[in-house]
Design an enzyme around this catalytic site. Sequence first.
Site, PDB file in Angstrom:
ATOM      1  N   GLU A   1       0.841  -1.184   0.000  1.00  0.00           N
ATOM      2  CA  GLU A   1       0.000   0.000   0.000  1.00  0.00           C
ATOM      3  C   GLU A   1       0.885   1.247   0.000  1.00  0.00           C
ATOM      4  OE1 GLU A   1      -2.663   0.642   3.304  1.00  0.00           O
ATOM      5  OE2 GLU A   1      -4.106   1.610   1.996  1.00  0.00           O
TER       6      GLU A   1
ATOM      7  N   GLY B   1       2.606   0.990  11.538  1.00  0.00           N
ATOM      8  CA  GLY B   1       2.300   0.158  12.685  1.00  0.00           C
ATOM      9  C   GLY B   1       1.986  -1.244  12.202  1.00  0.00           C
TER      10      GLY B   1
ATOM     11  N   GLU C   1      -6.587  -3.604  12.256  1.00  0.00           N
ATOM     12  CA  GLU C   1      -6.286  -4.356  11.028  1.00  0.00           C
ATOM     13  C   GLU C   1      -7.363  -5.399  10.734  1.00  0.00           C
ATOM     14  OE1 GLU C   1      -4.045  -3.047   9.246  1.00  0.00           O
ATOM     15  OE2 GLU C   1      -3.352  -1.769  10.880  1.00  0.00           O
TER      16      GLU C   1
ATOM     17  N   HIS D   1     -10.285  -3.946   8.989  1.00  0.00           N
ATOM     18  CA  HIS D   1     -10.033  -3.777   7.558  1.00  0.00           C
ATOM     19  C   HIS D   1     -10.340  -5.029   6.741  1.00  0.00           C
ATOM     20  CE1 HIS D   1      -8.230   0.118   7.040  1.00  0.00           C
ATOM     21  NE2 HIS D   1      -7.218  -0.102   7.829  1.00  0.00           N
TER      22      HIS D   1
HETATM   23 ZN   LIG Z   1      -5.658   1.116   8.642  1.00  0.00          ZN
END
Ligand SMILES: [Zn+2]
Length: 774
Positions: free
Chosen positions: A94, A226, A262, A265
């Site tokens: 990303e 992170g 996460e 997501h």
């Molecule tokens: Zn995120």
Amino acid sequence: MDIDFTGLKFTGKVRIELTSERDVVLNSVGLEILHVTSGQKNFQFKQSDEELTVSTGTFVGTLVVDYKGSIPDSLAGIYRAPYDHTHVVTTHFEAAQARRMLPCVDRPDVKAEFKVTVRVDKDLNVISNMPIDSVKDEGEKKVVTFQKTPRMSTYLLYLGVGKFEEQRDKLGKTDVIVAAIPGKSKLGNFALNEAKKAIASFESYYGIPYELPKIHMIAVPEFAMGAMENWGAITFRETALLLDAGSSTRAKKRVSEVVIHELAHQWFGDLVTMKWWDDIWLNESFATFMSFKVIDTLHPEWKVWDDFLRMETSGAGARDALKNTHPVEVHVNSPDEIEQIFDDISYGKGASILRMVEAYIGKEAFQKGIQHYLTKYTYSNAAGDDLWDILESTSRQQVKKVMTSWIRQPGHPIVTVSLNGGVLKLHQERFLISGAFERGTWPIPINMEVNGEPRSLLFEREDEAVDVGHISSLRINLNRTGFYLVRYLGLDEVVWKSNLTAIDRWGIVADAFAFLLSGIMTFTDYLKLLTRYLQEMEFLPASEVSDQITFLQLLLPSRMLELSREFHRSQLRILQGKTDENSLILRGTVASRLLFVDDDYADGLAGKFKEYEKVEPDMKQAVALAYARRTGDYDGLVKAFRGTSSDEDKTRILNAMTAFADQTLLKRTLDFAVSGEVKRQDVRTTVLAAAGKPNAQTVTWAWLRSNLEKLREFYRGTGILSGTLLGMIPILGVGRVSEVEQFFNELEMPEAHVGISAGLEKMRAYDRMVSSIR
Ligand SMILES: [Zn+2]
């Protein structure tokens, strides 16, 4: 792909089934393309910038690209993450970095099914998004084939190769796995348990089961962010996933927060993806907002909505009070631009607006809308409008009008409240830290309590009048669900007589700080307000006041030292008897601050460093800081740094080493940070820590000037430098505004342009405030 693990290079072959009306254009960077074929046909091709154009003309079929590439020491694309004289090979794609590993259509809206096959040395483990389908031996090597993924975006692909060690568990049919370098996977047990509980929570909230047969959570020894939500193979920096016996309560909360973010997501982002990066906030705001929701149900004692206000809402407000902000929905094009919008606006402001809208339409309608949205766009892409449409129809409220205004307009409002003959007058305009006034209106869902009675309205015009009669108490922006500041004019007495909650008291002082910076509150009035907080008993307002005093102490030491000592001593007494986890965190913070203004206290703490192992985890940072500050034992601290394998401890010691009273030692620390011995991921935190230490600004600025190119090299392809400079410039620049401006104006640095412009604006505001007070 065929991976040469020790030689750090690879060859690859990608087969893409596609249809194209003209020459096929793929994204590709840093790869050497060998040939492009389809069946017997060999195509001409050319490479420019980040594109590979193949002279196919109209094309239907399977295009095969043979290529090779190398595995650099970077933090983006496919890269080497070193540890203990060896490494793992890992990926981070990303936003626009998948093209560094394979030629592909590298856009979030062009989804495909991926079937990954990798040839590696026999003794290595390979992890990808899906479970392994088959393994075949080929001499010294083996060929690992993975099951085909569902339709997904390229930026979510993952490949990891190395000697990973795993902890496995199961939730229903899903394998939940922590992977780490040898010896560390058992440190992921807390994360593993959090993940199982969180997945179950999300499945019930979203009404959609987790889609893949397994989920890996991988601790990567060098990692820029992170964590990253690759579908089924989430990557983390070690400190965001692993905990040991010496880990602080703060670290534990962070692991929970990052893991759950996460996982959020896996639905919001992975299953349903934004159409283009303009809507990256749809991913990040939702993951942020949803993660707090779930943590709050798992750990109500943490009161994480307090953290949300302090970290997300307040952080975003500070950024959004600059002229150099951007709308939540922002038009971006180049990879450099895209990387720089992973910021406080895309995460914190967006998430705060979602919280505001949820409060406006109610929790049930909100959840129903989200379920509908995720179901409708499964394996596909959507934009903000698609969501508003759904939320508007599930709630029958004016969601579209509210969201459009808040998402597309830059900035946010200040609501000024005054009372005139039984009529409450509200006035809104855009709030700017520069102190300039700018007209602007937002449809603000106002929640307030007048004389103990709740009232709400949608405040859409510049001015509004509300009949209230006699007022004995008044609270506006209840629970701080609204993303706006409140300025009470001549109402102090009424407000402080109201039954204020910890969140109300936090809101008042957080706003006051913004008013001080912008010049609409005098320093004298601000200090007078702080006296109300000297005995503050609650975590949220006490943390806020400690932050504010510590920050002002950097810029105005002579005016703040006494107050800092008084406040932090009194907090330490208040916290002494408390044992809840938030109090443990706050006590560590307070101690870390008191030691800078109380030498006797610092000496006491420093004495404990010789038995550092035995120091309770939440006090370790304070002890290390005090030791550095009081002894200047550079060599001793470097030895401690080298002697620990825990990243959390390493960063504690590095932070301590920026606290040396002797400035030549601080410079040595900064040089040490870029010597190659400190992980690249931790250089940023170290230089930021230096900028925030008392009297360290001159040395840190001189160092930054001459080492900026090195930082650039470390963080190429990421938005890290942009965020780092935004953090450093405002503090380092006070008192040397024109020098700093000139330095950055002469730089050509597109990858940090956003952070630099915002940092310079903030610096001017800080400098103006300081000169008006001195
Ligand atoms: Zn995120």
